[in-house]
Design a protein around this motif. Structure first.
Motif, PDB file in Angstrom:
ATOM      1  N   SER A  87     -13.574-111.809  13.625  1.00 34.11           N
ATOM      2  CA  SER A  87     -13.946-111.952  12.271  1.00 34.11           C
ATOM      3  C   SER A  87     -14.463-113.456  11.930  1.00 34.11           C
ATOM      4  O   SER A  87     -15.673-113.570  10.940  1.00 34.11           O
ATOM      5  N   ALA A  88     -14.514-114.493  12.867  1.00 35.12           N
ATOM      6  CA  ALA A  88     -15.933-115.171  12.707  1.00 35.12           C
ATOM      7  C   ALA A  88     -16.564-115.140  13.016  1.00 35.12           C
ATOM      8  O   ALA A  88     -17.803-115.687  12.273  1.00 35.12           O
ATOM      9  N   VAL A  89     -17.147-114.148  13.707  1.00 30.81           N
ATOM     10  CA  VAL A  89     -18.809-114.455  14.458  1.00 30.81           C
ATOM     11  C   VAL A  89     -19.177-113.270  12.838  1.00 30.81           C
ATOM     12  O   VAL A  89     -20.341-113.360  12.709  1.00 30.81           O
ATOM     13  N   GLU A  90     -18.462-112.397  12.224  1.00 31.27           N
ATOM     14  CA  GLU A  90     -18.778-111.832  10.567  1.00 31.27           C
ATOM     15  C   GLU A  90     -18.889-113.182  10.095  1.00 31.27           C
ATOM     16  O   GLU A  90     -20.057-112.747   8.782  1.00 31.27           O
ATOM     17  N   ALA A  91     -18.203-114.134   9.353  1.00 32.75           N
ATOM     18  CA  ALA A  91     -18.528-115.292   8.945  1.00 32.75           C
ATOM     19  C   ALA A  91     -19.451-115.673   8.784  1.00 32.75           C
ATOM     20  O   ALA A  91     -21.091-116.182   8.397  1.00 32.75           O
ATOM     21  N   THR A 117     -14.986-122.333   7.575  1.00 29.19           N
ATOM     22  CA  THR A 117     -14.150-120.973   6.707  1.00 29.19           C
ATOM     23  C   THR A 117     -13.615-120.893   8.976  1.00 29.19           C
ATOM     24  O   THR A 117     -14.294-121.229   9.354  1.00 29.19           O
ATOM     25  N   MET A 118     -12.148-120.532   8.137  1.00 30.31           N
ATOM     26  CA  MET A 118     -11.796-120.020   9.837  1.00 30.31           C
ATOM     27  C   MET A 118     -11.204-119.036  10.019  1.00 30.31           C
ATOM     28  O   MET A 118     -10.448-118.744   8.501  1.00 30.31           O
ATOM     29  N   ALA A 119     -11.250-117.881  11.038  1.00 31.18           N
ATOM     30  CA  ALA A 119     -10.135-117.289  10.764  1.00 31.18           C
ATOM     31  C   ALA A 119      -8.327-117.166  10.972  1.00 31.18           C
ATOM     32  O   ALA A 119      -7.919-118.148  11.170  1.00 31.18           O
ATOM     33  N   VAL A 178      -8.209-112.684   7.349  1.00 28.95           N
ATOM     34  CA  VAL A 178      -9.107-112.927   6.729  1.00 28.95           C
ATOM     35  C   VAL A 178     -10.313-114.679   6.693  1.00 28.95           C
ATOM     36  O   VAL A 178      -9.186-115.548   7.962  1.00 28.95           O
ATOM     37  N   GLN A 179     -10.544-114.719   6.527  1.00 29.91           N
ATOM     38  CA  GLN A 179     -12.007-116.482   6.472  1.00 29.91           C
ATOM     39  C   GLN A 179     -11.139-117.116   5.678  1.00 29.91           C
ATOM     40  O   GLN A 179     -10.739-116.637   5.002  1.00 29.91           O
ATOM     41  N   VAL A 180     -10.141-118.792   5.459  1.00 29.54           N
ATOM     42  CA  VAL A 180      -9.419-119.460   4.914  1.00 29.54           C
ATOM     43  C   VAL A 180     -10.604-120.749   5.034  1.00 29.54           C
ATOM     44  O   VAL A 180     -11.510-120.669   6.534  1.00 29.54           O
ATOM     45  N   PRO A 181     -10.671-121.713   4.628  1.00 28.35           N
ATOM     46  CA  PRO A 181     -11.124-122.387   4.468  1.00 28.35           C
ATOM     47  C   PRO A 181     -10.624-123.552   6.177  1.00 28.35           C
ATOM     48  O   PRO A 181      -9.802-123.559   5.996  1.00 28.35           O
ATOM     49  N   LEU A 182     -11.931-124.524   6.186  1.00 30.50           N
ATOM     50  CA  LEU A 182     -11.436-124.622   7.255  1.00 30.50           C
ATOM     51  C   LEU A 182      -9.962-126.118   6.630  1.00 30.50           C
ATOM     52  O   LEU A 182      -9.242-126.230   7.901  1.00 30.50           O
ATOM     53  N   ALA A 183     -10.471-126.786   6.021  1.00 30.46           N
ATOM     54  CA  ALA A 183      -9.751-127.880   5.226  1.00 30.46           C
ATOM     55  C   ALA A 183      -8.561-127.828   5.265  1.00 30.46           C
ATOM     56  O   ALA A 183      -7.636-128.416   5.083  1.00 30.46           O
ATOM     57  N   GLU A 184      -7.996-126.059   5.522  1.00 34.72           N
ATOM     58  CA  GLU A 184      -6.629-125.964   5.298  1.00 34.72           C
ATOM     59  C   GLU A 184      -5.679-125.645   6.054  1.00 34.72           C
ATOM     60  O   GLU A 184      -4.801-125.729   6.480  1.00 34.72           O
ATOM     61  N   ALA A 185      -6.712-125.598   7.404  1.00 40.39           N
ATOM     62  CA  ALA A 185      -5.971-125.758   9.082  1.00 40.39           C
ATOM     63  C   ALA A 185      -5.138-127.060   9.227  1.00 40.39           C
ATOM     64  O   ALA A 185      -4.463-126.528   9.764  1.00 40.39           O
ATOM     65  N   THR A 186      -6.006-128.252   8.450  1.00 41.84           N
ATOM     66  CA  THR A 186      -5.210-129.403   9.370  1.00 41.84           C
ATOM     67  C   THR A 186      -4.418-129.941   8.613  1.00 41.84           C
ATOM     68  O   THR A 186      -4.588-129.646   7.012  1.00 41.84           O
ATOM     69  N   GLY A 187      -4.301-131.209   8.787  1.00 36.89           N
ATOM     70  CA  GLY A 187      -3.082-131.651   7.880  1.00 36.89           C
ATOM     71  C   GLY A 187      -1.530-131.787   7.545  1.00 36.89           C
ATOM     72  O   GLY A 187      -0.904-132.405   8.117  1.00 36.89           O
ATOM     73  N   VAL A 188      -1.582-130.290   6.690  1.00 36.86           N
ATOM     74  CA  VAL A 188       0.129-130.356   7.028  1.00 36.86           C
ATOM     75  C   VAL A 188       0.483-129.259   8.246  1.00 36.86           C
ATOM     76  O   VAL A 188      -0.207-128.458   8.570  1.00 36.86           O
ATOM     77  N   LEU A 189       1.558-130.437   8.964  1.00 35.63           N
ATOM     78  CA  LEU A 189       2.122-129.110   9.973  1.00 35.63           C
ATOM     79  C   LEU A 189       2.958-128.048   9.571  1.00 35.63           C
ATOM     80  O   LEU A 189       3.369-128.471   8.444  1.00 35.63           O
TER      81      LEU A 189
END
Lengths: 341, 341, 341, 341
Positions: B292-296, B304-306, B314-325
């Motif tokens: 997925s990452a390579v297709e992105a 984005t992040m897998a 799916v790919q989601v915005p990188l920003a979503e991945a961090t901040g909230v544990l």
């Protein structure tokens, strides 16, 4: 409460039983019996008590202590079957049923529910091909067992420059083959959902050999690998029936015919994938299904089935579980299409 | 393209690398280098070529062949860090980055993205505590390894009427402990997300012994098990620092103090859970993330992040991945709360 | 020094190579080449250098990185074969050979030794049927793999009141079947060394079912299970050849004919037993064999073979290794004869 | 007949019990009771009946269903202890004893035999350090478990350029460490039988790092790794007792002090090695010991113990089993001395 397990067994059935009985007993004061051998036990009133002491050791035990069968209580007509089930439940003082099974078992449960018999379900299919849930227990264990086998086979294949063909379960849905192939690094993976281009398979085998690797081929038992030639020349038994052998064996013939001098070995994993202690993931999923089902029974949320949706276990209508097989969609096949592993 | 792996390692990192390089090379004609030891390799321009031949054997290999570190390229300021990264990428002719890592690594990737550096991510955390994905690879392997250990420990516990305490990773999120406890049939499972009632733990231990079983306790390293008394009486090292030991050891002291005569053994699984060949499920998830990452990257779907959502990657915005544990929610703890396994 | 691996592969071959190369290089300043695909590589001068860096990662790798084949260099006559080998060794500057293999490979080594070619051997046979050593590496792994499979199969057998038949390797010696049956708790174990009483097998199957267990039958591929009836009624292929199938399948027919209504499943483990990472015991035995062989080379103790005697690894004359197959003796069969497991 | 298991448990105890009860019952018409918790059960007349149905499922179950303890019936004097044992056996109608245990348990059995109590033994020690037998069951499983752990740890070590230290059981005999180190490819293996040169250990660690590998160190709990400095500077608990920690932790301090900047992780495998289902090899050895012991009981071959000699299981005098610990001899250490793995 009565519990039964129907259809082919798989790792995790006992974990569902254990979780349901412990939670039902401790939280809701329920009492449980287990019907033996699926619907046969219901029809014949063949049941054993299930209490905490009996089920506690069952979490890691493969298969089902209740036994299973493919008996269909509705075989002689729905009305008659429902009446027999209802009569037996009444005779044994069973108020409601937890039916753990696949397409067939849950189909019967649906019919019973529609006829007013209190029932909830938990989905079970080694093939992971039920539409109403993201996953079923047993599948993870089956894939891990298949991958462990492939990991072994590739080393002996490589030592002898030999193509290893591994046949896995999956008559109509190729999930086990897809995941086994992906996790084992198979060079070719053949699913029931796709047409097979045997020349392309042979070309891949040659290419893999050319770069010094040993080809690994994972094939669903339901993959379409029998060429016309193979059917015509197949040996026949004493009754004249074609003896085609499984998909693995058929594929071997076709590939060898196209790659002269190729050495091959076929391994049919078969029932190996159904047995053994469940993986951690399957123990968890099975336990959560058992807990969810028993809460549904307690809450009167009848006619529903435990189901995984994302990370949540929820109850969905039983009717959703049956009818449409969850096969490998084009989007999943496209993920890896054409890649040379 | 440049690939790097950051933070603590886990099973599946190599499978991401393999899938990304094979698909990128074969489908999109990309060329890859691997930066060594995470961001350190980027900052220092320390990279190795990654081609098909190099990555093909990596699917089942634990850890990361690229090495990993906790080097933070933004430690001296975001602008300066971004500039240094950009300069090195340019010097090596690297157009875009695939950053595989957790909270920290993806945080850096987010900052780079915001500064215009082409980057995509793949989430990695043994603890499965990233918000933006239903699951991360490595977690399934870690839980299976912990459960295998528990399965072993309970038999020796039972032979000696001994309580076995198993400490697993999880400083802030208790997923490993929750799933290990559920799959191993633990009588007590202690998570960082909950207050610990040591008297209740002791009562459970007594009850389990009374019914002839050996208590199994699974405890997150981050569980709140140190009593005040323990802190006061803790040994101190040559520098006067309290030597409290881990959660497992602390729990042992507290339980033994409450259950006179209790025999116990503590096992700290620690880094055992990070290592080894990935489970089938983790190999699949890691492979899908890499694809997925390579297709992105190919599609220019940057920043984005897998991510696993249900059964889809799916790919989601990188920003979503961090901040909230992503910690264990109350709903999951309620599933099993109060049950006597 | 030249190393070669001949015959069917098994887990541990690479561990022998690794130990021999590391010890030979470090202790004796030897230099090594590996001949590819057994004697074929010797005859054709097809060899690769083996140094410390190349062999260090091989301890846990199944199979043989040198490849193997059944090429017999003496096929066209001993004198001619010896001359060709001698010529190639001279051309490549190889002073002495370490031949790792079974009956055939060691037979060639013996002939070479008698003709004055410096050679030592290490025994290899998955079947553990060489007379000159208490054990050969690969056997322990094979039995463990077979037992793991049986452990899985019995749970699905029990769920369906089904007899599980497991066919394992062993054409002439039944060691794998004997040990698999013993460690898996098989109710019937059939070896090549014994006549098979199919009526007695059927009686045991009935008795096991009667006490509520699922029968487990372990059968050597070389066991004498084909009844006369079976041979007469066997399907024939396009060329009229009898298609008898393996011992497992034949046994299934015979048992089902004698136990009406019996449900059965046959699993042929086949090459699964040859592959994969060696067990700890096999890694140790293989390492010790490699170390012993290289010391023999260094000491000029030629014409000998590494051998386990009790707990010691010693060198024995190569000639002892061949000629007499080590089959399961009457005393071992008597240990368990007649027991109802 | 009475059976008891004494001392620390290990995988295979249940397999001995199962084999002895099945063979004794079926072949000799014996009846069995099992004493609970070793000699405690004998002294207190605490016994349970053991029949075929009870023992059949025990082959693969780790630990001992009879429980174990370190109770010494001769603690208050041999004569008094013998008298108490004799009285309890008479009261329960037990004619003879099968004592399964190590040094201590077999020592008591020897004393009982010398006093005329009918007794046979089966050797049990996870450490494989009994003189009178080539091998004891449980050891193979323990080593395999330790090696599996090492295989996992090396991948995470390699990802972080980190030295992994693994502490295994073995207070006086280093067999587990020797075999674990050999099978896991450890760069350093430290046994109780040898003096430890910490500077040499540090030099090896540096050399391994220099060639790009991650050092793996296997250390017996009884290895002599505490430097004088360490003892002086050790933290002390509230009572002033030195808190030295285990050999693994001590070694870590010493190595880190000698290799500045070294990252390390210690894993103490401890009781993990005692538990779980026995390996195939241990199930076989345990079964053969059980069969041999029961034949000795039947034949009146009292005061003897089952023992592996080469490939044969024979009965040897109980007295031989105790007294001299079987430690790792110089010859075994020489096999690998100085090698750089």
């Amino acid at each position: 409460m009565g519990i039964l397990t129907g259809g082919g067994d798989c790792p995790g059935l006992n974990a569902v039983i254990r979780a349901a009985v412990l939670a039902g007993t401790q939280r809701h004061g329920m009492e449980f019996v287990g019907f033996l051998d699926g619907w046969r036990g219901v029809l014949e009133g063949d049941a054993v008590p299930l209490d905490e002491e009996r089920v506690r050791p069952l979490l890691a035990v493969g298969g089902t202590v209740l036994g299973s069968s493919r008996t269909n209580p509705l075989a002689d007509g729905v009305d008659e079957g429902v009446a027999r089930v209802r009569k037996q439940l009444k005779a044994l003082g069973v108020d409601a049923l937890l039916a753990i099974g696949g397409e067939d078992t849950l189909g019967v449960a649906t019919a019973l529910h529609e006829a007013g018999v209190p029932v909830v379900g938990a989905p079970k299919t080694i093939d992971d091909d039920l539409s109403a849930t993201d996953a079923t227990f047993g599948f993870d264990t089956a894939v891990q067992t298949a991958v462990d086998a492939c990991d072994r086979l590739v080393t002996t294949g490589a030592s002898h420059h030999r193509a290893m063909i591994v046949e896995v379960m999956g008559r109509h849905a190729g999930w086990i083959a897809l995941h086994t192939g992906m996790a084992a690094g198979a060079h070719v993976t053949l699913l029931p959902e796709e047409d097979v281009d045997l020349d392309e398979v042979a070309a891949t085998v040659r290419a893999v050999l050319d770069r010094g690797q040993a080809p690994l081929i994972v094939v669903s038992e339901g993959a379409k690998v029998h060429g016309d030639e193979a059917v015509r020349n197949a040996p026949r038994d004493a009754f004249g029936h074609v003896q085609l052998g499984g998909a693995g064996e058929a594929l071997e013939h076709e590939v060898v015919a196209r790659v002269p001098g190729l050495s091959t070995r076929v391994t049919v994993l078969g029932h190996l994938l159904r047995g053994g202690t469940p993986s951690a993931a399957d123990r968890i999923l099975a336990t959560r299904f058992g807990l969810s089902a028993v809460e549904a029974l307690a809450a009167g949320d009848l006619g529903t089935m435990a189901s995984l949706r994302g990370v949540d276990v929820v109850q969905v209508p039983l009717a959703e579980a049956t009818g449409v097989l969850r096969t490998v969609p084009e989007s999943r096949r496209a993920e890896t299409a054409g890649l040379r592993w």
